[in-house]
Design an enzyme around this catalytic site. Structure first.
Site, PDB file in Angstrom:
ATOM      1  N   ASN A   8      -2.503   1.300  -0.657  1.00 39.29           N
ATOM      2  CA  ASN A   8      -1.811   0.807   0.528  1.00 39.29           C
ATOM      3  C   ASN A   8      -1.267  -0.575   0.194  1.00 39.29           C
ATOM      4  O   ASN A   8      -2.019  -1.543   0.159  1.00 39.29           O
ATOM      5  CB  ASN A   8      -2.788   0.748   1.713  1.00 39.29           C
ATOM      6  CG  ASN A   8      -2.152   0.139   2.958  1.00 39.29           C
ATOM      7  OD1 ASN A   8      -0.940  -0.101   2.986  1.00 39.29           O
ATOM      8  ND2 ASN A   8      -2.957  -0.125   3.977  1.00 39.29           N
ATOM      9  N   TRP A   9       0.018  -0.636  -0.066  1.00 36.82           N
ATOM     10  CA  TRP A   9       0.627  -1.914  -0.473  1.00 36.82           C
ATOM     11  C   TRP A   9       0.798  -2.878   0.689  1.00 36.82           C
ATOM     12  O   TRP A   9       1.124  -4.038   0.486  1.00 36.82           O
ATOM     13  CB  TRP A   9       2.000  -1.671  -1.099  1.00 36.82           C
ATOM     14  CG  TRP A   9       1.973  -0.995  -2.429  1.00 36.82           C
ATOM     15  CD1 TRP A   9       0.895  -0.390  -3.034  1.00 36.82           C
ATOM     16  CD2 TRP A   9       3.075  -0.844  -3.337  1.00 36.82           C
ATOM     17  NE1 TRP A   9       1.268   0.123  -4.255  1.00 36.82           N
ATOM     18  CE2 TRP A   9       2.602  -0.134  -4.457  1.00 36.82           C
ATOM     19  CE3 TRP A   9       4.410  -1.230  -3.296  1.00 36.82           C
ATOM     20  CZ2 TRP A   9       3.423   0.184  -5.541  1.00 36.82           C
ATOM     21  CZ3 TRP A   9       5.227  -0.907  -4.359  1.00 36.82           C
ATOM     22  CH2 TRP A   9       4.738  -0.215  -5.480  1.00 36.82           C
ATOM     23  N   LYS A  10       0.632  -2.384   1.913  1.00 41.95           N
ATOM     24  CA  LYS A  10       0.870  -3.205   3.106  1.00 41.95           C
ATOM     25  C   LYS A  10       2.275  -3.818   3.016  1.00 41.95           C
ATOM     26  O   LYS A  10       3.186  -3.180   2.477  1.00 41.95           O
ATOM     27  CB  LYS A  10      -0.241  -4.239   3.270  1.00 41.95           C
ATOM     28  CG  LYS A  10      -1.631  -3.578   3.215  1.00 41.95           C
ATOM     29  CD  LYS A  10      -2.769  -4.435   3.646  1.00 41.95           C
ATOM     30  CE  LYS A  10      -4.062  -3.618   3.579  1.00 41.95           C
ATOM     31  NZ  LYS A  10      -5.224  -4.324   4.065  1.00 41.95           N
ATOM     32  N   HIS A  94      -4.263   2.571  10.887  1.00 44.13           N
ATOM     33  CA  HIS A  94      -4.889   1.488  10.115  1.00 44.13           C
ATOM     34  C   HIS A  94      -5.326   0.383  11.079  1.00 44.13           C
ATOM     35  O   HIS A  94      -4.649   0.136  12.082  1.00 44.13           O
ATOM     36  CB  HIS A  94      -3.895   0.944   9.078  1.00 44.13           C
ATOM     37  CG  HIS A  94      -4.547   0.026   8.098  1.00 44.13           C
ATOM     38  ND1 HIS A  94      -4.869  -1.277   8.402  1.00 44.13           N
ATOM     39  CD2 HIS A  94      -4.994   0.239   6.832  1.00 44.13           C
ATOM     40  CE1 HIS A  94      -5.469  -1.832   7.352  1.00 44.13           C
ATOM     41  NE2 HIS A  94      -5.561  -0.932   6.386  1.00 44.13           N
ATOM     42  N   GLU A  96      -5.054  -2.677  10.941  1.00 44.69           N
ATOM     43  CA  GLU A  96      -4.035  -3.713  11.146  1.00 44.69           C
ATOM     44  C   GLU A  96      -2.992  -3.259  12.172  1.00 44.69           C
ATOM     45  O   GLU A  96      -2.416  -4.080  12.887  1.00 44.69           O
ATOM     46  CB  GLU A  96      -3.389  -4.088   9.794  1.00 44.69           C
ATOM     47  CG  GLU A  96      -4.359  -4.924   8.957  1.00 44.69           C
ATOM     48  CD  GLU A  96      -4.208  -4.787   7.454  1.00 44.69           C
ATOM     49  OE1 GLU A  96      -3.170  -4.292   6.981  1.00 44.69           O
ATOM     50  OE2 GLU A  96      -5.154  -5.180   6.742  1.00 44.69           O
ATOM     51  N   GLU A 164     -12.657   2.629   7.075  1.00 46.41           N
ATOM     52  CA  GLU A 164     -12.398   1.255   6.658  1.00 46.41           C
ATOM     53  C   GLU A 164     -13.082   0.304   7.639  1.00 46.41           C
ATOM     54  O   GLU A 164     -12.499  -0.024   8.696  1.00 46.41           O
ATOM     55  CB  GLU A 164     -10.896   0.971   6.637  1.00 46.41           C
ATOM     56  CG  GLU A 164     -10.141   1.789   5.622  1.00 46.41           C
ATOM     57  CD  GLU A 164      -8.868   1.090   5.155  1.00 46.41           C
ATOM     58  OE1 GLU A 164      -8.644   1.071   3.945  1.00 46.41           O
ATOM     59  OE2 GLU A 164      -8.119   0.564   5.993  1.00 46.41           O
ATOM     60  N   GLY A 170     -10.003  -6.841   2.920  1.00 48.55           N
ATOM     61  CA  GLY A 170      -9.484  -8.114   2.413  1.00 48.55           C
ATOM     62  C   GLY A 170     -10.501  -9.235   2.366  1.00 48.55           C
ATOM     63  O   GLY A 170     -10.140 -10.391   2.155  1.00 48.55           O
ATOM     64  N   SER A 209     -11.968  -3.736   0.428  1.00 46.10           N
ATOM     65  CA  SER A 209     -12.393  -4.498  -0.762  1.00 46.10           C
ATOM     66  C   SER A 209     -12.806  -3.620  -1.938  1.00 46.10           C
ATOM     67  O   SER A 209     -13.722  -3.968  -2.690  1.00 46.10           O
ATOM     68  CB  SER A 209     -13.502  -5.484  -0.397  1.00 46.10           C
ATOM     69  OG  SER A 209     -13.013  -6.459   0.507  1.00 46.10           O
ATOM     70  N   GLY A 230      -6.272  -1.637  -0.845  1.00 44.50           N
ATOM     71  CA  GLY A 230      -5.239  -2.579  -0.430  1.00 44.50           C
ATOM     72  C   GLY A 230      -4.881  -3.529  -1.561  1.00 44.50           C
ATOM     73  O   GLY A 230      -4.173  -3.169  -2.506  1.00 44.50           O
ATOM     74  N   GLY A 231      -5.417  -4.736  -1.509  1.00 45.33           N
ATOM     75  CA  GLY A 231      -5.054  -5.797  -2.454  1.00 45.33           C
ATOM     76  C   GLY A 231      -5.076  -5.379  -3.924  1.00 45.33           C
ATOM     77  O   GLY A 231      -4.140  -5.691  -4.678  1.00 45.33           O
TER      78      GLY A 231
HETATM   79  P1  13P Z   1      -8.310  -4.361   0.765  1.00 52.12           P
HETATM   80  O1  13P Z   1      -8.521  -3.366  -0.358  1.00 52.12           O
HETATM   81  O2  13P Z   1      -7.329  -5.434   0.424  1.00 52.12           O
HETATM   82  O3  13P Z   1      -9.609  -4.843   1.302  1.00 52.12           O
HETATM   83  O4  13P Z   1      -7.594  -3.551   1.949  1.00 52.12           O
HETATM   84  C1  13P Z   1      -8.145  -2.348   2.346  1.00 52.12           C
HETATM   85  C2  13P Z   1      -7.185  -1.653   3.219  1.00 52.12           C
HETATM   86  O5  13P Z   1      -6.906  -2.096   4.322  1.00 52.12           O
HETATM   87  C3  13P Z   1      -6.557  -0.435   2.713  1.00 52.12           C
HETATM   88  O6  13P Z   1      -5.902   0.263   3.701  1.00 52.12           O
END
Ligand code: 13P
Length: 246
Positions: A8-10, A94, A96, A164, A170, A209, A230-231
């Site tokens: 997930n590149w956001k 998600h 977010e 999640e 994050g 994470s 994510g990151g």
């Molecule tokens: P991180 O891997 O950056 O914690 O993000 C997780 C995430 O929200 C994936 O959808």
């Protein structure tokens, strides 16, 4: 079962970096037969990435879609548009989106249903906040999100769930593998009851994470079908190591 590794590149990435990253991921995926890989770039990069992949090694997904087939919805993207651009999956619900856009589980349900009728596999996200966990309400919160977010059309193979915990996203913090096992078992049982799909066929990803250093232990945990990253999915070396860990 193959592990599913989803990036997930956001709201990160430019075309040149995206193509480079995609090429590195394809190379790694070709060497890792135990993993299926899906990359979810920002919507504006989806078609470009899908074209640059141009093979079956790595799939592409969206990060959100609208619940309607089409309409006067400025700024939104439909499931069919994602499908036409080359997507096989779409993330819905998600945290977010739930937090920043006020999305309810009922809306997530409608988005997931739209994804399914449009031929996309929704990756339906659920997870508790730290305050909810500390109050001992994690299962109750996740259970309610699941019952309300999984659409009636969910059936074997047409949806994926992603646990999640909001506090792990994050933050560099992750639940213990015991906590993950316990929550994933619970999610499988609720989702199985909700959909009639056999527990062994309910796919639940873990997200929050995930990095190269913890991916192997997490993916070796019972009831973990893969990871939503994510990151760490934005760094080629790190993400390739996560695929290799599968
Ligand atoms: P991180 O891997 O950056 O914690 O993000 C997780 C995430 O929200 C994936 O959808």
């Amino acid at each position: 079962m193959k592990k599913l590794v989803v990036a997930n590149w956001k709201m990160y990435g430019q075309p040149a970096m995206a193509r480079q990253l995609a090429a590195a991921v394809v190379q790694q995926a070709a060497q890792t037969s135990a993993a299926s890989v899906v990359m979810c770039p920002p919507a504006i990069l989806v078609a470009d990435i899908a074209k640059s992949l141009d093979n079956q090694m790595v799939a592409v997904g969206g990060q959100d879609c609208h619940a309607d087939a089409e309409g006067a919805h400025t700024g939104d993207i439909s499931a069919v548009m994602l499908k036409d651009a080359g997507c096989s999956h779409v993330i819905v619900g998600h945290s977010e989106r739930r937090t920043n856009h006020g999305e309810t589980s009922a809306q997530v349900n409608a988005k997931a249903a739209r994804a399914i009728v449009s031929g996309l596999i929704p990756i339906i996200c659920i997870g508790e906040t730290l305050a909810e966990r500390e109050k001992g309400e994690a299962e109750a919160v996740v259970g309610a999100q699941l019952r309300q977010s999984i659409p009636d059309s969910a059936a074997q193979g047409n949806f994926v769930l992603a646990y999640e915990p909001v506090w792990a996203i994050g933050s560099g913090k992750t639940p213990t593998t015991d906590d993950i096992r316990q929550m994933h078992r619970y999610i499988v049982s609720v989702a199985s009851e909700r959909t009639g799909v056999a527990p062994a066929a309910v796919a639940v990803l873990y997200g929050g994470s995930v990095k190269a250093a913890n991916a192997k232990d997490i993916m070796a945990t019972e009831a973990v079908a893969g990871v939503l990253v994510g990151g760490a999915s934005l760094k080629a070396d790190e993400f390739c190591s996560i695929i290799a860990a599968a």
